[in-house]
Design an enzyme around this catalytic site. Structure first.
Site, mmCIF file in Angstrom:
data_model
loop_
_atom_site.group_PDB
_atom_site.id
_atom_site.type_symbol
_atom_site.label_atom_id
_atom_site.label_comp_id
_atom_site.label_asym_id
_atom_site.label_seq_id
_atom_site.Cartn_x
_atom_site.Cartn_y
_atom_site.Cartn_z
ATOM 1 N N GLU A 102 21.250 -53.451 15.417
ATOM 2 C CA GLU A 102 22.723 -53.176 15.321
ATOM 3 C C GLU A 102 23.308 -53.531 16.427
ATOM 4 O OE1 GLU A 102 25.375 -52.824 14.095
ATOM 5 O OE2 GLU A 102 25.881 -50.757 13.748
ATOM 6 N N ASP A 103 24.525 -53.929 16.547
ATOM 7 C CA ASP A 103 25.107 -54.384 17.832
ATOM 8 C C ASP A 103 25.546 -53.039 18.769
ATOM 9 O OD1 ASP A 103 27.341 -52.965 16.372
ATOM 10 O OD2 ASP A 103 28.674 -54.538 16.241
ATOM 11 N N ASP A 106 28.034 -46.144 19.684
ATOM 12 C CA ASP A 106 28.965 -45.617 20.078
ATOM 13 C C ASP A 106 29.154 -44.223 20.167
ATOM 14 O OD1 ASP A 106 31.451 -45.418 21.376
ATOM 15 O OD2 ASP A 106 32.650 -46.208 19.681
ATOM 16 N N PHE A 155 36.233 -50.588 25.381
ATOM 17 C CA PHE A 155 36.067 -51.241 24.223
ATOM 18 C C PHE A 155 35.789 -52.783 24.784
ATOM 19 C CE2 PHE A 155 37.372 -53.982 20.503
ATOM 20 C CZ PHE A 155 36.816 -53.210 19.612
ATOM 21 N N ARG A 168 34.330 -62.552 17.775
ATOM 22 C CA ARG A 168 32.985 -62.503 17.583
ATOM 23 C C ARG A 168 32.141 -63.873 18.279
ATOM 24 N NH1 ARG A 168 31.828 -58.054 14.119
ATOM 25 N NH2 ARG A 168 33.328 -57.974 12.420
HETATM 26 P P1 IMP Z 1 29.527 -45.420 16.005
HETATM 27 O O1 IMP Z 1 29.341 -45.124 14.440
HETATM 28 O O2 IMP Z 1 30.659 -44.380 16.548
HETATM 29 O O3 IMP Z 1 28.341 -45.261 16.940
HETATM 30 O O4 IMP Z 1 30.173 -46.806 15.933
HETATM 31 C C1 IMP Z 1 29.484 -47.929 15.978
HETATM 32 C C2 IMP Z 1 30.134 -49.133 15.474
HETATM 33 O O5 IMP Z 1 31.414 -49.193 15.974
HETATM 34 C C3 IMP Z 1 29.490 -50.501 15.937
HETATM 35 O O6 IMP Z 1 28.537 -50.933 14.999
HETATM 36 C C4 IMP Z 1 30.678 -51.214 16.127
HETATM 37 O O7 IMP Z 1 30.847 -52.034 15.121
HETATM 38 C C5 IMP Z 1 31.608 -50.268 16.491
HETATM 39 N N1 IMP Z 1 32.079 -50.677 18.045
HETATM 40 C C6 IMP Z 1 32.057 -49.435 18.642
HETATM 41 N N2 IMP Z 1 32.213 -49.713 19.982
HETATM 42 C C7 IMP Z 1 32.795 -50.908 20.064
HETATM 43 C C8 IMP Z 1 33.461 -51.978 20.926
HETATM 44 O O8 IMP Z 1 33.319 -51.466 22.119
HETATM 45 N N3 IMP Z 1 33.557 -53.198 20.303
HETATM 46 C C9 IMP Z 1 33.594 -53.542 19.031
HETATM 47 N N4 IMP Z 1 32.861 -52.719 17.948
HETATM 48 C C10 IMP Z 1 32.573 -51.370 18.391
HETATM 49 MG MG MG Z 2 29.237 -52.475 13.367
#
Ligand code: IMP
Ligand code: MG
Length: 178
Positions: A102-103, A106, A155, A168
């Site tokens: 996963e990227d 957050d 971000f 991207r």
């Molecule tokens: P979470 O569910 O809050 O952990 O969010 C995870 C997802 O939010 C990741 O898979 C990203 O796609 C997106 N995301 C969170 N932070 C960023 C960021 O700084 N840039 C771009 N996408 C983000």
């Molecule tokens: Mg994502």
């Protein structure tokens, strides 16, 4: 200072590709050791992990299957466990050693839900490899076995990560400016 403007927002270069690749090298080395003989199923999460997955997987010296899945975005509520839809998972997960790629973690909600889903499908062993983690933003209990880099709670775009679908294909990481 190198900047890019995406949809009227300015981002500045904060992490060059060379530093990302050093971090990717480090976790790839560990993964090569720890996943040897595990016949892993690597599940990369589209869209965000496509660059990371390509760099990471080519550095992992382990025979395994590679597949890609997509997650539908959760819709605000997190009280129910059924807010995440997994799209395109055609492989049998039951009994497999699964490695999620996963990227970003957050808040951790996405990974929390996804790992619960894969466990419920009967994954024998579940590991998570993530490019970035934002420790200050973490609100959910998550599994993160291989974290390439921890970053501040800002971000970012580039190296697969987007702002509304843009950015991207930037080679480096850019941070949203205040
Ligand atoms: P979470 O569910 O809050 O952990 O969010 C995870 C997802 O939010 C990741 O898979 C990203 O796609 C997106 N995301 C969170 N932070 C960023 C960021 O700084 N840039 C771009 N996408 C983000
Ligand atoms: Mg994502």
């Amino acid at each position: 200072m190198k900047t890019v403007t995406i949809k009227g927002r300015r981002f500045r270069l904060t992490l060059p590709e060379s530093e990302i690749l050093q971090a990717v090298d480090r976790i790839a080395g560990r993964m090569s050791e720890e996943l040897a003989d595990k016949n892993p199923l690597f599940l990369a999460i589209l869209n965000g992990s496509f660059v990371f997955a390509a760099d990471l997987l080519r550095r992992i010296d382990v025979a395994g299957q590679v597949s890609f899945i997509r997650l539908s975005s959760y819709s605000g509520t997190d009280s129910s466990g059924d807010v995440l839809k997994v799209i395109g998972l055609t492989e049998q997960v039951n009994g497999r050693n699964v490695v999620v790629i996963e990227d970003m973690i957050d808040s951790g909600l996405t990974m929390n839900r996804l790992t619960a889903h894969l466990s419920a499908l009967g994954a024998a062993d579940l590991k998570v490899a993530v490019l970035f983690m934002k420790p200050e933003a973490l609100r959910y209990d998550v599994k993160a076995d291989y974290v390439a880099l921890s970053i501040p709670n800002d971000f970012v775009v580039g190296y697969g990560l987007d702002y509304d679908g843009y950015g991207r294909n930037l080679r480096d990481i850019y941070t949203l400016m205040p």
